[in-house]
Enzyme design. Structure first.
Site, PDB file in Angstrom:
ATOM      1  N   HIS A   1       2.038  -0.332   7.973  1.00 33.51           N
ATOM      2  CA  HIS A   1       2.234   0.994   7.767  1.00 33.51           C
ATOM      3  C   HIS A   1       1.761   1.215   6.439  1.00 33.51           C
ATOM      4  O   HIS A   1       2.015   0.490   5.698  1.00 33.51           O
ATOM      5  CB  HIS A   1       3.512   1.479   7.827  1.00 33.51           C
TER       6      HIS A   1
ATOM      7  N   ASN B   1       6.409   8.365   1.694  1.00 30.39           N
ATOM      8  CA  ASN B   1       6.169   8.203   3.050  1.00 30.39           C
ATOM      9  C   ASN B   1       5.464   9.386   3.624  1.00 30.39           C
ATOM     10  O   ASN B   1       5.031  10.386   2.911  1.00 30.39           O
ATOM     11  CB  ASN B   1       7.315   7.835   3.824  1.00 30.39           C
TER      12      ASN B   1
ATOM     13  N   GLN C   1       2.253  13.006   8.896  1.00 35.73           N
ATOM     14  CA  GLN C   1       1.299  12.433   9.755  1.00 35.73           C
ATOM     15  C   GLN C   1       1.314  12.931  11.083  1.00 35.73           C
ATOM     16  O   GLN C   1       0.393  12.803  11.863  1.00 35.73           O
ATOM     17  CB  GLN C   1       0.951  11.078   9.749  1.00 35.73           C
TER      18      GLN C   1
END
Length: 359
Positions: A300, A321, A157
């Site tokens: 998150h 992740n 990201q």
């Protein structure tokens, strides 16, 4: 700009006093000897080699000195933690020159407003809050959707708080592969640009709202047709109007604070989950079953893609992740389960959901 030798001299001056103090301590770190952490020359060499490995370039000597001091502080934290932790370990990664506040501000993106904290209780055409997830039937002892071909490569990201979009997309990619047999990388950027009624792009969002958007908008484009640019942009669905989209019919929420409900749902497909990743150890997690300090204030978005056991009571959930493949275990983290806490490790069981798709 000053030469590299001048930079090194300035660094030497700054750490001379600190090195004398450090020499009295017994340092060790995975991948480095204790001498590496008590020798002035080796500390500098370690920083320089880390810079080269991660292609770090600083605009001035002053900035380089500042980042070295942060690097050194992080290095000592990593070392201290590795002396105490038994089931997981930390290591130097690309985030080693960031303070923890900088890291949190840039890489955590589940920042729900008070409105977002109340998950949608009803959305036309969608089913939520399914208590039946805990009813009937056993579950396998272990599941790994990576081995079943339902997990795309780890994505990054970057410094955009778009974790919610990556979490959403990972779950949609998973159910699409399970139903159709095709593993297709989908577009996070489309969600960032176009799903703006409740979600806030690089400033955070919530996965349930993203599922609702995908179901109501007609589907999500492929990543190659709407690539990620690490910043908010104008919605450009028209440019990919003729491209194929992946659809879902809705989404379901896993009952909160219920490990068995989550495992039962996870046995069926990858899930979107929210965690508290604000603990400093998350920044440098390198491997093992994570059972370190963390809270339950969700900040998150990630994806649960399996579960298993490492023996000796180290049961875990496999989490994908969105910080790139150099973080953790090639971009994944194993988070301890059976902790005795209803909300799970780092709040893992508080807010899980998954998309539905007709076969």
């Amino acid at each position: 700009m000053a030469s590299s030798s001048n930079t090194t001299k300035l660094l030497l001056l700054l750490i001379a006093t600190a090195a004398a103090t450090a020499a009295a301590r017994d340092f060790s770190i995975v991948g480095y000897s204790s001498d590496d952490l008590t020798s002035t020359d080796k500390l500098i060499d370690l920083f320089e080699s880390w810079m080269e490995k991660h292609s770090k370039i600083y605009e001035s000597i002053e900035e380089k000195i500042q980042r070295f001091e942060i690097f050194k502080d992080n290095l000592f934290h990593i070392d201290d933690t590795n002396k105490k932790a038994t089931n997981y370990w930390l290591g130097l990664n690309e985030f080693a020159d960031l303070t923890h506040d900088e890291f949190k501000n840039n890489y955590l993106g589940l920042r729900p407003s008070p409105v977002m904290e109340i998950r949608p209780s009803s959305v036309t055409g969608h089913t939520v809050s399914v208590d039946e997830e805990v009813e009937g039937g056993g579950i396998p002892k272990a599941v790994d959707w990576r081995k079943k071909g339902a997990v795309t490569a780890v994505k990054n990201q970057g410094s955009c708080g778009s974790c919610w979009a990556f979490s959403t997309v990972a779950a949609v990619e998973g159910i699409n592969q399970i139903v159709t047999g095709n593993l297709t990388a989908l577009s996070e950027q489309e969600l960032i640009d176009c799903d703006t009624a409740y979600n806030s792009g690089c400033n955070g969002g919530l996965m349930d709202y993203a599922f609702s958007y995908i179901a109501s908008s007609g589907g999500l484009h492929k990543e190659e047709d709407y690539p990620y640019v690490m910043e908010e942009g104008t919605c450009e669905m028209t440019k990919a109007a003729d491209a194929a989209v992946v659809t879902i019919t809705g989404y379901k929420d896993v009952p909160a604070n219920n490990e068995q409900a989550l495992l039962k749902a996870l046995a069926g497909q990858p899930l979107s989950v929210a965690i508290d990743a604000s603990g400093r150890d998350f920044q440098f997690y390198s491997g093992g079953v994570f059972d370190g300090h963390c809270g339950t204030s969700l900040d998150h978005g990630v994806a649960a893609v399996g579960y298993g056991s490492g023996g000796k009571g180290l049961d875990y959930v496999i989490v994908k992740n969105s910080w790139g493949p150099k973080w953790g275990e090639k971009g994944f983290i194993r988070m301890k389960r059976n902790t005795g806490k209803p909300e799970g490790m780092c709040g893992l069981y508080k807010m899980a959901s998954y998309p539905t798709k007709s076969k």
